[in-house]
Structure formats: structure tokens, C-alpha cells
Design an enzyme around this catalytic site. Sequence first.
Site, mmCIF file in Angstrom:
data_model
loop_
_atom_site.group_PDB
_atom_site.id
_atom_site.type_symbol
_atom_site.label_atom_id
_atom_site.label_comp_id
_atom_site.label_asym_id
_atom_site.label_seq_id
_atom_site.Cartn_x
_atom_site.Cartn_y
_atom_site.Cartn_z
ATOM 1 N N ASP A 136 30.567 42.943 40.691
ATOM 2 C CA ASP A 136 31.296 43.004 39.423
ATOM 3 C C ASP A 136 30.424 42.729 38.197
ATOM 4 O O ASP A 136 30.883 42.904 37.068
ATOM 5 C CB ASP A 136 32.458 42.002 39.426
ATOM 6 C CG ASP A 136 33.556 42.375 40.405
ATOM 7 O OD1 ASP A 136 33.637 43.565 40.779
ATOM 8 O OD2 ASP A 136 34.326 41.482 40.799
ATOM 9 N N LYS A 155 38.003 40.981 33.956
ATOM 10 C CA LYS A 155 38.441 42.343 34.280
ATOM 11 C C LYS A 155 39.701 42.324 35.125
ATOM 12 O O LYS A 155 40.056 41.324 35.771
ATOM 13 C CB LYS A 155 37.330 43.107 35.006
ATOM 14 C CG LYS A 155 36.790 42.450 36.287
ATOM 15 C CD LYS A 155 37.607 42.712 37.529
ATOM 16 C CE LYS A 155 37.065 41.984 38.748
ATOM 17 N NZ LYS A 155 37.956 42.110 39.936
#
EC number: 2.7.1.148
Length: 312
Positions: free
Chosen positions: A146, A18
Site C-alpha cells: 500500500d 485509503k
Amino acid sequence: MTSAATTSDVVHARAPGKINVSLTVGALQEDGYHDVATAYQAVGLYEDVWATKADGFSVEFGGSIDTSHLTTGADNLAVRAARLLARSTGYRGGVHLRIEKNVPIAGGMGGGSADAAATLLACDTLWGTERTRDQLLALGAELGADVPFALAGGTAIGTGRGDRLSPALAKGTFQWVLAIAEFGVSTPDVYGELDKHRERHAQDIFPAQQIPQVDSGVLQALRAGDPHMLAEVLHNDLQAPALHLAPGLGEVLQLGEENGALAGIVSGSGPTVAFLAADLDSALELQIALSAARLTVIRATGPVHGARIITG
């Protein structure tokens, strides 16, 4: 994120890295953590996990990047993910994990979180434990902020510790060029430097928000699918402390912008630097220019889907 029971001996799952296109860090809390508001975008760099039934829990690494310094013990995040799923479901067996890593290690791109996300999905399928999407997301949140996003993918707003997700509309495809550092940066060290910076300059800067928010301009740019709009609003509160700890990143940012990047940003806590390009041709030209400057460079696009089963 897709999962289904299987009779296969091996399950292959994949999860993306990401980029935080926006990251606002709130004030230091009494527990030593910070609330954040971040806009995540999953990009096409993937961690691949093959899960095989075993009596115990073990992991081995391969892939395109050096993994020689990674732990393979019980504290490895993927092993912890497998153990957590087994414990929470009452599953009595184990698993051997083979992970091919393509997301930069300790680079602020969530590679370890992607390992954990793919492991949860692979083991759930391998073992037939049949957790729901929400159950897997909750387990992911126990492992790290995350991990839920690596399961979900796409584009999302993360609040709290970054693990409370709300999907965000994002039109089209964004072109990113990633400059990969030859070193890692400790996330706790970067947050610690941010706290010191805020304390040193308490008289000169606005106090950190208790409840941080993502700027509306970021959401508008993502909805429009306009890289020029997004370039104007890229933001990372951790960039200044990361640059303080690794001053050479400033030269990388300058080099990218001199060679056609619309904007550059330190990804998460760094040290990976993500450059946003106007289009594919611009991204290719930037990749060539940065490579000529002897930087390690990867091109990626986003958003992409979250963790999913490939075979099994």
C-alpha cells in the site's frame, strides 16, 4: 507527490489513508502470498510526519488516536522507510521522526503505509537525496503493497500485490462515513481465513482467479462520479473472512445501511467499516446516527492527493 531539496532543519510531510472500494483476491501462490486487483481511493484522513536530522534513527508518535501500543523500534515501518532510503542513496546520517496519526491503526486503511510514504518524501527532501517519483515508488513497493499508493494518492488500480499502480479517472467527490472499531484485525489472519473458506467450500464456489481483475462497473462508477452507481459495485473478497473473525462488524454494516448509507464495505482487511453516502447532508445525518449508537465515527471525502511536502 512532490519533493525538493531543502536547507531546513525540519521537514513536514503528509500522506493520506485509503479505502479499497473494490478488492479481488487471487488464488494462494506458492510463496504464500496472493495477487490482488484493487481500486484504491485516497481519503482525507492524514498522517503527518516531521523529520529532523539526527545521528541515528528514531520515531515518536502523537495525534488524535491512541498510539501507546505502537512499536518505536527498528521494525517500525516509518523507521524502515528512512533506513531504506539512506541505504539506497548512500546517505550516512539519520533522522528523528515525529508522527501524528489520524488514520485508524490496524483498521484496513493503510495508516502505517501512509507513515512510510510521508517518511520517504520527508527524508528525501531533508537529506537532499533527490529521488525521482519512480524511484520513490519502487522503494515504497519494497516496504509494503500500500505504500506506493500512499505516495501517489487520488484513485488508482493496484495489481500484483497491490503495488503496481495505474491511475484511474474519478470525477467529483465521494462522501464516506467510517465506523472505527475499538480493536484491530490481523491482515495475515484475514487472508488465512479466506484461504480456509475457499478450501471448505471448494465444491460450491468458483475457483479464485489466478490473475484477478477489477470489475468494469467499478471503473465506470468512478469515472461517472456517481455514488449510487458505485454503491452497487462495492466489493471486498476479504469482507466475509473479516466478518467471520469479528462477527460484530455485521451489525455495524446493518446499522449503517438502516440509517441511510447507500452501501457499506469492510475496508481492506478491516475492521474499519466504510459507508458510502449520497451527498454531504446524507453523510452528516449518518454520522450523527452512528454516533448516537455509540460508535466511533469519522467523516472523510475522496479522492485526495497523495504524499506531499507541507513545509521544509
